[in-house]
Design a protein around this motif. Structure first.
Motif, PDB file in Angstrom:
ATOM      1  N   GLU A   1       1.066  -1.394   0.594  1.00 15.03           N
ATOM      2  CA  GLU A   1       0.175  -0.012   0.770  1.00 15.03           C
ATOM      3  C   GLU A   1       0.244   1.356  -0.351  1.00 15.03           C
ATOM      4  N   GLN A   2       1.715   1.147   0.469  1.00  9.60           N
ATOM      5  CA  GLN A   2       2.522   2.669   0.293  1.00  9.60           C
ATOM      6  C   GLN A   2       3.230   2.302  -1.000  1.00  9.60           C
ATOM      7  N   THR A   3       3.285   0.940  -1.615  1.00  6.68           N
ATOM      8  CA  THR A   3       3.129   1.463  -2.732  1.00  6.68           C
ATOM      9  C   THR A   3       2.788   2.458  -3.406  1.00  6.68           C
ATOM     10  N   HIS A   4       1.512   2.097  -3.667  1.00  7.95           N
ATOM     11  CA  HIS A   4       0.445   2.568  -4.294  1.00  7.95           C
ATOM     12  C   HIS A   4       0.133   4.803  -3.653  1.00  7.95           C
ATOM     13  N   TRP A   5       0.034   3.977  -2.518  1.00  2.00           N
ATOM     14  CA  TRP A   5       0.416   5.848  -2.033  1.00  2.00           C
ATOM     15  C   TRP A   5       1.481   6.605  -2.491  1.00  2.00           C
ATOM     16  N   ARG A   6       3.028   6.581  -3.010  1.00  3.22           N
ATOM     17  CA  ARG A   6       3.570   6.872  -3.745  1.00  3.22           C
ATOM     18  C   ARG A   6       2.964   7.048  -5.427  1.00  3.22           C
ATOM     19  N   GLU A   7       1.952   6.451  -6.024  1.00  4.70           N
ATOM     20  CA  GLU A   7       1.760   6.686  -6.964  1.00  4.70           C
ATOM     21  C   GLU A   7       0.773   7.301  -7.425  1.00  4.70           C
ATOM     22  N   VAL A   8      -0.296   7.072  -6.307  1.00  2.00           N
ATOM     23  CA  VAL A   8      -1.362   7.766  -6.598  1.00  2.00           C
ATOM     24  C   VAL A   8      -2.156   9.137  -5.909  1.00  2.00           C
ATOM     25  N   ARG A   9      -0.608   8.923  -4.148  1.00  2.00           N
ATOM     26  CA  ARG A   9      -1.268   9.566  -3.541  1.00  2.00           C
ATOM     27  C   ARG A   9      -2.923   9.794  -2.601  1.00  2.00           C
ATOM     28  N   GLN A  10      -3.674   8.843  -2.820  1.00  2.30           N
ATOM     29  CA  GLN A  10      -4.218   8.474  -2.217  1.00  2.30           C
ATOM     30  C   GLN A  10      -3.845   8.407  -0.870  1.00  2.30           C
ATOM     31  N   PRO A  11      -4.648   8.737   0.251  1.00  2.00           N
ATOM     32  CA  PRO A  11      -5.033   8.571   2.041  1.00  2.00           C
ATOM     33  C   PRO A  11      -4.682   7.202   2.311  1.00  2.00           C
ATOM     34  N   LEU A  12      -3.846   7.322   3.206  1.00  2.00           N
ATOM     35  CA  LEU A  12      -3.405   6.198   3.872  1.00  2.00           C
ATOM     36  C   LEU A  12      -3.333   5.988   5.235  1.00  2.00           C
ATOM     37  N   SER A  13      -4.239   5.079   5.810  1.00  2.00           N
ATOM     38  CA  SER A  13      -4.445   5.975   7.274  1.00  2.00           C
ATOM     39  C   SER A  13      -3.829   4.472   8.204  1.00  2.00           C
ATOM     40  N   LEU A  14      -3.173   4.184   9.036  1.00  2.00           N
ATOM     41  CA  LEU A  14      -3.385   3.350  10.606  1.00  2.00           C
ATOM     42  C   LEU A  14      -4.202   3.424  12.202  1.00  2.00           C
ATOM     43  N   ILE A  15      -4.104   2.201  12.109  1.00  2.00           N
ATOM     44  CA  ILE A  15      -4.924   2.384  13.687  1.00  2.00           C
ATOM     45  C   ILE A  15      -3.864   1.556  14.309  1.00  2.00           C
ATOM     46  N   LEU A  16      -3.674   1.933  15.563  1.00  2.00           N
ATOM     47  CA  LEU A  16      -3.244   1.090  16.467  1.00  2.00           C
ATOM     48  C   LEU A  16      -3.790   0.825  18.089  1.00  2.00           C
ATOM     49  N   LEU A  17      -4.316  -0.478  18.246  1.00  2.00           N
ATOM     50  CA  LEU A  17      -4.463   0.024  19.296  1.00  2.00           C
ATOM     51  C   LEU A  17      -4.278  -1.531  20.726  1.00  2.00           C
ATOM     52  N   ASP A  18      -4.405  -1.497  21.644  1.00  2.00           N
ATOM     53  CA  ASP A  18      -4.386  -2.293  22.583  1.00  2.00           C
ATOM     54  C   ASP A  18      -5.117  -2.103  23.893  1.00  2.00           C
ATOM     55  N   LEU A  19      -5.482  -3.638  24.318  1.00  2.00           N
ATOM     56  CA  LEU A  19      -6.267  -4.088  25.113  1.00  2.00           C
ATOM     57  C   LEU A  19      -5.566  -3.157  26.564  1.00  2.00           C
ATOM     58  N   ASP A  20      -6.497  -2.066  27.481  1.00  2.00           N
ATOM     59  CA  ASP A  20      -6.529  -1.927  28.405  1.00  2.00           C
ATOM     60  C   ASP A  20      -6.150  -3.457  29.791  1.00  2.00           C
ATOM     61  N   HIS A  21      -5.023  -2.833  30.219  1.00  2.00           N
ATOM     62  CA  HIS A  21      -4.874  -4.397  31.917  1.00  2.00           C
ATOM     63  C   HIS A  21      -5.270  -5.698  31.120  1.00  2.00           C
ATOM     64  N   PHE A  22      -4.882  -5.382  30.227  1.00  2.00           N
ATOM     65  CA  PHE A  22      -4.826  -6.843  29.807  1.00  2.00           C
ATOM     66  C   PHE A  22      -4.158  -7.914  30.504  1.00  2.00           C
ATOM     67  N   LYS A  23      -2.916  -7.697  30.966  1.00  2.00           N
ATOM     68  CA  LYS A  23      -1.852  -8.233  32.288  1.00  2.00           C
ATOM     69  C   LYS A  23      -3.013  -9.135  32.746  1.00  2.00           C
ATOM     70  N   THR A  24      -4.136  -8.337  33.857  1.00  2.00           N
ATOM     71  CA  THR A  24      -4.829  -8.115  35.017  1.00  2.00           C
ATOM     72  C   THR A  24      -5.904  -9.527  34.140  1.00  2.00           C
ATOM     73  N   VAL A  25      -6.515  -9.469  32.923  1.00  2.00           N
ATOM     74  CA  VAL A  25      -7.639 -10.463  33.223  1.00  2.00           C
ATOM     75  C   VAL A  25      -6.349 -11.636  33.113  1.00  2.00           C
ATOM     76  N   ASN A  26      -5.069 -11.738  31.811  1.00  2.00           N
ATOM     77  CA  ASN A  26      -4.511 -13.166  32.153  1.00  2.00           C
ATOM     78  C   ASN A  26      -4.204 -13.894  33.815  1.00  2.00           C
ATOM     79  N   ASP A  27      -3.732 -12.842  34.592  1.00  2.00           N
ATOM     80  CA  ASP A  27      -3.186 -12.633  36.017  1.00  2.00           C
ATOM     81  C   ASP A  27      -4.404 -13.979  36.840  1.00  2.00           C
ATOM     82  N   THR A  28      -5.682 -12.780  36.789  1.00  2.00           N
ATOM     83  CA  THR A  28      -6.805 -13.012  37.603  1.00  2.00           C
ATOM     84  C   THR A  28      -7.450 -14.604  36.838  1.00  2.00           C
TER      85      THR A  28
END
Length: 430
Positions: A285-312
Motif C-alpha cells: 500500500e505504501q507503493t500505491h500511495w507513492r503512485e496515486v497519493r491517495q490517503p493511507l491511515s493506520l490504527i493501532l490499538l492495545d487492550l487496557d489492563h489485559f495482563k490483569t485479565v490473564n493473571d486473574t
C-alpha cells in the motif's frame, strides 16, 4: 565416567551446539538457555521479559503460547520447525526476511525443550523450489492450455497467442501495443502481486511465478498461475530487453491454495492477519500511495489492563477476549481494510483511501464495539476496554517506520490520558 565430567561434557555441548537450546516450563519460564539461543532470543525480546519464552516472543510469535497450551498429551512433539518471521527494524524490509525455525518438545507435565535455528536461506530456496515444482506439476495435473504473451522492457504487449483470447476474453489484436498492466491485472481484492510488480522481480531474479485470482474481460475471475521470464537480446548486456508472460488456468487448485494462504497469513489464535502479512500489505500500500497519493491511515490499538485479565482469569479466558476483539473489529473494516494481531493484546488496522478523520471515526467505532464485549464468568460478565492511536502516511512523510512510530506514540498518549479512548490532537478534539 564420573558425574563431574558428564556435567562438563554437557556444558561443552550446550555451548558448542550450533542450534539454540532452551529449557522452560509450560508457562514459558526459562530454566536453561545456551549462547546460540541467547543470540536469537534477546534481540527479539527487546524491553520485554527475556526470562520467559512466550513474553520474549510475544511481538513476533504470539501464537506460540496457545500452540503449547492446546497440546494435550503428557509428552511429545508440540511443533516442528514452526516458522517465526522476524523484522528487526528499519533497513530489514529491503532484505529477505529473517526466519527462525522453532521446535518444541514436551518432556513432561511441566517441562519443555525448545530449539531455535536461523532458517532464512532455507526458506528463500524452498520458495523458489516450490514455485518451480508447482509450475511443472501442472503439466500433468489437469491444467488447461496456456496463454502466452511477449512484452517490452516497458511493459508494452508485442504479441499474444489465440489462447490468450480464449482464457481472458481480450482480443489479441486489440491489446497489442497496450501496456500489460492496463489490460490485465490481478484481482484487486486479493493479496497477490500485481503483474507490474512481478515483472520488476523477474527483471531482478530472471523469473517469477505465483498463483492467484485473475480477472477476465467480462469481470469474472479464475485461478491462474502466472510465470514471467526475463529475455535478453544481447549476451553482453544483463538488462532484460523484454519479458515472456505465461498464464495458466488451473481448475480445482484454489481450495488448497486458499488453505495455504490462511496458514501463512493468519494469526493462529484470532484468525486476524498475522504481523508478517500485515507488514507485507503495508509495503504494497505504501507503493500505491507513492503512485496515486491517495490517503493511507493506520490504527493501532492495545487492550487496557489485559495482563490483569490473564493473571486473574487465566490465558484461556484472555484468548476468548482476543478472538472476540478480532471478530468485532474485522466486521467494521471498510473495503480493502486489513485487521491484524501484531503481538499479545496489540492489534492494527490498515485503511487504504481513508484519511485521518475517517480513521479516528472508525477507531471510535472499534473502541465502542470492544467495550460492548462480554464474556460470561461465575461472578458476572467480564469486559475489556482499549486505547487507540491513529496516523496517516502523509503525516509520516511516506515512511512506514515513521507511520508505525507515530500511531504507537498516540496510542500511548491515549493510555496516559486515562485509557479507553482514541487519541485526539487539539486539531481533532471533539
Amino acid at each position: 565416567m564420573n558425574g563431574t565430567s558428564s556435567e562438563e561434557q554437557l556444558l561443552e555441548f550446550l555451548y558448542a551446539c550450533p542450534v539454540g537450546l532452551i529449557e522452560c516450563d509450560r508457562a514459558g519460564e526459562i530454566a536453561m538457555m545456551n549462547p546460540h539461543a541467547m543470540q536469537h532470543l534477546l534481540p527479539l525480546a527487546g524491553p520485554r521479559d527475556s526470562s520467559n519464552l512466550f513474553k520474549a516472543l510475544e511481538e513476533h510469535a504470539p501464537e506460540l503460547r496457545s500452540i503449547v497450551a492446546d497440546y494435550g498429551p503428557a509428552t511429545g512433539k508440540i511443533c516442528d520447525g514452526h516458522r517465526i518471521f522476524v523484522d528487526l527494524g528499519p533497513g530489514r524490509r529491503a532484505q529477505a526476511p529473517k526466519v527462525l525455525g522453532c521446535t518444541v518438545m514436551k518432556l513432561g507435565v511441566d517441562r519443555l525443550m525448545v530449539t531455535l535455528a536461523d532458517i532464512s536461506e532455507q526458506v528463500v530456496q524452498e520458495e523458489r523450489l516450490r514455485q518451480a515444482d508447482s509450475w511443472f506439476a501442472t503439466l500433468v495435473d489437469g491444467t488447461n492450455e496456456y496463454a502466452a504473451l511477449t512484452i517490452t522492457a516497458d511493459g508494452l504487449i508485442t504479441s499474444a497467442n489465440a489462447c490468450f483470447t480464449r482464457q481472458t476474453g481480450y482480443d489479441c489484436a486489440a491489446v497489442t501495443g497496450r501496456n500489460l498492466a492496463d489490460v490485465l491485472d490481478t484481482d484487486p481484492a486479493g493479496a497477490a502481486l500485481r503483474l507490474s510488480e512481478q515483472v520488476k522481480i523477474a527483471g531482478r531474479d530472471g523469473w517469477h511465478l505465483q498463483e492467484g485470482w485473475q480477472r477476465r474481460a467480462d469481470g469474472g475471475r479464475y485461478w491462474c498461475q502466472r510465470l514471467v521470464v526475463a529475455r535478453s537480446d544481447h549476451a553482453d548486456d544483463p538488462r532484460p530487453s523484454g519479458f515472456s508472460v505465461i498464464l495458466r488456468d488451473v481448475p480445482g487448485r484454489e481450495g488448497a491454495a486458499e488453505d495455504m494462504r490462511r496458514l501463512l497469513t493468519c494469526d493462529h489464535l484470532t484468525g486476524a492477519s498475522n504481523r508478517r502479512h500485515f507488514s507485507q500489505i503495508m509495503e504494497r500500500e505504501q507503493t500505491h500511495w507513492r503512485e496515486v497519493r491517495q490517503p493511507l491511515s493506520l490504527i493501532l490499538l492495545d487492550l487496557d489492563h489485559f495482563k490483569t485479565v490473564n493473571d486473574t482469569h487465566g490465558h484461556p479466558v484472555g484468548d476468548i477476549l482476543l478472538r472476540r476483539v478480532a471478530e468485532v473489529c474485522t466486521m467494521l473494516l471498510p473495503p480493502r481494510g486489513v485487521f491484524a494481531r501484531l503481538g499479545g493484546e496489540e492489534f492494527g488496522a490498515l485503511l487504504p483511501r481513508r484519511d485521518n478523520d475517517q480513521a479516528i471515526g472508525l477507531a471510535e467505532a472499534m473502541r465502542t464495539a470492544i467495550g460492548a464485549i462480554e464474556v460470561d464468568m461465575p461472578r458476572g460478565p467480564l469486559t475489556v476496554s482499549a486505547s487507540l492511536g491513529c496516523a496517516t502516511l502523509d503525516e509520516a512523510g511516506g515512511s512506514i517506520d515513521a507511520l508505525i512510530a507515530l500511531a504507537d506514540e498516540r496510542l500511548y498518549a491515549a493510555k496516559r490520558a486515562g485509557r479507553n479512548r482514541v487519541y485526539r490532537s487539539d486539531a481533532h478534539a471533539a
